[in-house]
Design a protein around this motif. Structure first.
Motif, PDB file in Angstrom:
ATOM      1  N   PRO A   1      40.407  72.028  -7.201  1.00  0.00           N
ATOM      2  CA  PRO A   1      41.659  72.788  -7.179  1.00  0.00           C
ATOM      3  C   PRO A   1      42.853  71.949  -6.736  1.00  0.00           C
ATOM      4  N   ASP A   2      42.591  70.806  -6.110  1.00  0.00           N
ATOM      5  CA  ASP A   2      43.684  69.954  -5.657  1.00  0.00           C
ATOM      6  C   ASP A   2      43.967  68.816  -6.635  1.00  0.00           C
ATOM      7  N   ALA A   3      43.368  68.877  -7.812  1.00  0.00           N
ATOM      8  CA  ALA A   3      43.611  67.829  -8.798  1.00  0.00           C
ATOM      9  C   ALA A   3      45.091  67.750  -9.143  1.00  0.00           C
ATOM     10  N   GLY A   4      45.561  66.537  -9.398  1.00  0.00           N
ATOM     11  CA  GLY A   4      46.977  66.316  -9.657  1.00  0.00           C
ATOM     12  C   GLY A   4      47.305  66.367 -11.135  1.00  0.00           C
ATOM     13  N   MET A   5      48.587  66.272 -11.412  1.00  0.00           N
ATOM     14  CA  MET A   5      49.063  66.298 -12.797  1.00  0.00           C
ATOM     15  C   MET A   5      48.465  65.127 -13.576  1.00  0.00           C
TER      16      MET A   5
ATOM     17  N   ALA B   1      42.836  63.964 -18.611  1.00  0.00           N
ATOM     18  CA  ALA B   1      41.730  64.759 -19.148  1.00  0.00           C
ATOM     19  C   ALA B   1      42.125  65.408 -20.474  1.00  0.00           C
ATOM     20  N   ALA B   2      43.414  65.641 -20.639  1.00  0.00           N
ATOM     21  CA  ALA B   2      43.883  66.252 -21.887  1.00  0.00           C
ATOM     22  C   ALA B   2      44.215  65.184 -22.924  1.00  0.00           C
ATOM     23  N   GLY B   3      43.959  63.929 -22.584  1.00  0.00           N
ATOM     24  CA  GLY B   3      44.232  62.831 -23.516  1.00  0.00           C
ATOM     25  C   GLY B   3      45.705  62.631 -23.750  1.00  0.00           C
ATOM     26  N   VAL B   4      46.441  62.717 -22.680  1.00  0.00           N
ATOM     27  CA  VAL B   4      47.890  62.694 -22.792  1.00  0.00           C
ATOM     28  C   VAL B   4      48.434  62.027 -21.547  1.00  0.00           C
ATOM     29  N   VAL B   5      49.682  61.606 -21.595  1.00  0.00           N
ATOM     30  CA  VAL B   5      50.280  60.933 -20.456  1.00  0.00           C
ATOM     31  C   VAL B   5      50.931  61.953 -19.523  1.00  0.00           C
ATOM     32  N   ARG B   6      50.953  61.590 -18.265  1.00  0.00           N
ATOM     33  CA  ARG B   6      51.499  62.509 -17.263  1.00  0.00           C
ATOM     34  C   ARG B   6      52.886  63.005 -17.668  1.00  0.00           C
ATOM     35  N   ARG B   7      53.680  62.082 -18.158  1.00  0.00           N
ATOM     36  CA  ARG B   7      55.049  62.440 -18.537  1.00  0.00           C
ATOM     37  C   ARG B   7      55.083  63.575 -19.562  1.00  0.00           C
ATOM     38  N   THR B   8      54.118  63.573 -20.450  1.00  0.00           N
ATOM     39  CA  THR B   8      54.068  64.589 -21.497  1.00  0.00           C
ATOM     40  C   THR B   8      53.818  65.981 -20.918  1.00  0.00           C
ATOM     41  N   VAL B   9      52.956  66.019 -19.905  1.00  0.00           N
ATOM     42  CA  VAL B   9      52.688  67.307 -19.272  1.00  0.00           C
ATOM     43  C   VAL B   9      53.976  67.896 -18.714  1.00  0.00           C
TER      44      VAL B   9
ATOM     45  N   SER C   1      57.130  71.741 -13.881  1.00  0.00           N
ATOM     46  CA  SER C   1      56.565  71.447 -12.567  1.00  0.00           C
ATOM     47  C   SER C   1      55.124  71.931 -12.514  1.00  0.00           C
ATOM     48  N   ARG C   2      54.445  71.440 -11.532  1.00  0.00           N
ATOM     49  CA  ARG C   2      53.059  71.844 -11.337  1.00  0.00           C
ATOM     50  C   ARG C   2      52.948  73.353 -11.159  1.00  0.00           C
ATOM     51  N   LEU C   3      53.908  73.892 -10.444  1.00  0.00           N
ATOM     52  CA  LEU C   3      53.908  75.334 -10.235  1.00  0.00           C
ATOM     53  C   LEU C   3      54.003  76.087 -11.554  1.00  0.00           C
ATOM     54  N   ASP C   4      54.847  75.589 -12.468  1.00  0.00           N
ATOM     55  CA  ASP C   4      54.982  76.236 -13.774  1.00  0.00           C
ATOM     56  C   ASP C   4      53.644  76.277 -14.497  1.00  0.00           C
ATOM     57  N   LEU C   5      52.935  75.177 -14.440  1.00  0.00           N
ATOM     58  CA  LEU C   5      51.630  75.126 -15.096  1.00  0.00           C
ATOM     59  C   LEU C   5      50.702  76.195 -14.531  1.00  0.00           C
ATOM     60  N   ILE C   6      50.591  76.194 -13.220  1.00  0.00           N
ATOM     61  CA  ILE C   6      49.676  77.124 -12.580  1.00  0.00           C
ATOM     62  C   ILE C   6      50.139  78.559 -12.769  1.00  0.00           C
ATOM     63  N   ARG C   7      51.442  78.763 -12.759  1.00  0.00           N
ATOM     64  CA  ARG C   7      51.951  80.108 -12.989  1.00  0.00           C
ATOM     65  C   ARG C   7      51.572  80.587 -14.381  1.00  0.00           C
ATOM     66  N   THR C   8      51.714  79.691 -15.357  1.00  0.00           N
ATOM     67  CA  THR C   8      51.347  80.058 -16.718  1.00  0.00           C
ATOM     68  C   THR C   8      49.877  80.464 -16.802  1.00  0.00           C
ATOM     69  N   LEU C   9      49.023  79.668 -16.184  1.00  0.00           N
ATOM     70  CA  LEU C   9      47.600  80.000 -16.175  1.00  0.00           C
ATOM     71  C   LEU C   9      47.372  81.359 -15.533  1.00  0.00           C
ATOM     72  N   THR C  10      48.037  81.569 -14.414  1.00  0.00           N
ATOM     73  CA  THR C  10      47.862  82.826 -13.705  1.00  0.00           C
ATOM     74  C   THR C  10      48.348  84.002 -14.541  1.00  0.00           C
ATOM     75  N   GLU C  11      49.482  83.815 -15.203  1.00  0.00           N
ATOM     76  CA  GLU C  11      50.019  84.894 -16.041  1.00  0.00           C
ATOM     77  C   GLU C  11      49.043  85.252 -17.146  1.00  0.00           C
ATOM     78  N   GLN C  12      48.453  84.228 -17.741  1.00  0.00           N
ATOM     79  CA  GLN C  12      47.442  84.487 -18.769  1.00  0.00           C
ATOM     80  C   GLN C  12      46.312  85.332 -18.204  1.00  0.00           C
ATOM     81  N   ALA C  13      45.818  84.902 -17.048  1.00  0.00           N
ATOM     82  CA  ALA C  13      44.700  85.609 -16.431  1.00  0.00           C
ATOM     83  C   ALA C  13      45.080  87.050 -16.123  1.00  0.00           C
ATOM     84  N   VAL C  14      46.231  87.233 -15.522  1.00  0.00           N
ATOM     85  CA  VAL C  14      46.659  88.577 -15.145  1.00  0.00           C
ATOM     86  C   VAL C  14      46.777  89.460 -16.378  1.00  0.00           C
TER      87      VAL C  14
END
Lengths: 199, 199
Positions: free
Chosen positions: B30-34, B40-48, B54-67
């Motif tokens: 759960p503490d893995a970084g960008m 792991a996605a075969g992409v560069v950090r900058r692309t993410v 932001s990291r929060l945006d990513l996690i928020r998106t995941l959470t929104e999907q789940a919810v």
DNA sequence: TCTTCATTGCACACCAGTGTGCAATCTACT
DNA sequence: AGTAGATTGCACACTGGTGTGCAATGAAGA
């Protein structure tokens, strides 16, 4: 016991104070830093490092304390060779204050020091698994889950209830006992639960 | 639907790949970084950061999907106005794949983004609490704990079982259903559990 | 009084992660 | 061919925490 010099006593007090405060501070925020712990203990960050060479050492010490206390309780309870459900009830009753005090470990088990904590918790987990195993073997506990998972789930629930217990400290141990008995599949727990009117 | 250009499709694929991979990577740590997620996605950090500011945006998106998915299931199930225990059984059955996929949220709820996630989960928690409340009101569920805590505990347990499910994916949904029914105090669950021999 | 030692208050180096800027590249679309 | 734009590769600044070094302080103990 050899009488402590005033100096040594003072040092021990500082050390104990740091440990106690650390439980509080980490309890409110498991990611709290050494600085937070230090200032909450009325001491400078540098001093904390004087007692605990690293953050891991601090947390390990806390964990060791918890494991020791929990293991003592579990050993006592299982020594009587009672039926598993009776043993469990007594176990939770005596575990409660310990679980309440060290409830932060539930959160700390995830994250950076997870593996270290898990290692220390290992022997305890094993003993607890044995109790659940025995309960299943004697048809006192249900067999919906294998003992290792069921025991983890049951005592995680205890800690979770202890963690959500920021207000009503009185009824919680009873609720924790009932909840764990229910999820262990002890049918009598239902009758007890029905008597326990909350709403 | 307007036909996507190859470019837009490719971008969406990248975005989806990042989200999917993020669930995996964060699931293991759960503490893995960008950087971990990116590679792991075969992409560069900058692309993410191109897709999620932001990291929060990513996690928020995941959470929104789940919810969204979880809410859909819960809404469907409660719309039928069945008894609470039957509704719960159906709920877990349909929730399972979702819970299994988003099991990391259980860990993510603690830590840095805890409050943000908690906020998104709020409405869902409320609906779930209502179901448990209704179950208690109709004497289908036991009243050993107040509905908010009991519902949290029950569905946390679902996620916990989903999280410990790294091997046997078949029997787990059944076990999750039984375990949650038991802790909700549904007596019939015991009979079901007894049939389910594991040892 | 003199010594010992826990504590203090800085200083510092170090690390890991986040988020940004920008030129270069490669590819789909026109 | 030419353009737009997603992606890349690298640089950078920033943050926040950890752990260390060391001289100064102050109080207990000889």
């Amino acid at each position: 016991m050899p009488a402590e010099s005033s100096r040594a006593r003072s040092m021990n007090e500082t050390r104990e104070r740091i440990l106690n405060v650390a439980l509080d501070v980490l309890g409110q925020d498991p990611d709290a830093g050494m600085a937070d712990i230090a200032s909450a203990a009325g001491v400078v960050r540098r001093t904390v490092y004087g007692h605990f060479p690293s953050r891991l050492d601090l947390i390990r010490t806390l964990t060791e304390q918890a494991v020791t206390e929990m293991t003592t309780v579990l050993t006592d309870v299982t020594a009587a060779a009672k039926p598993a459900d009776a043993a469990w009830v007594e176990f939770i009753a005596r575990l409660w204050p310990v679980a309440h005090r060290y409830r932060v470990l539930l959160a700390l088990r995830r994250g950076e020091y997870g593996t270290a904590i898990h290692a220390l918790l290992g022997p305890f987990d094993e003993r607890l698994t044995n109790l659940v195993q025995q309960g299943q073997d004697t048809d006192v506990f249900a067999k919906h889950l294998p003992p290792p998972i069921l025991s983890q789930l049951a005592y995680s629930t205890i800690f979770a209830i202890a963690d959500s217990d920021l207000s009503n400290g009185i009824r919680s141990p009873r609720a924790a006992t009932i909840t764990s008995l229910l999820m262990l599949g002890v049918p009598e727990a239902r009758a007890i639960a029905l008597v326990d009117d909350q709403g």
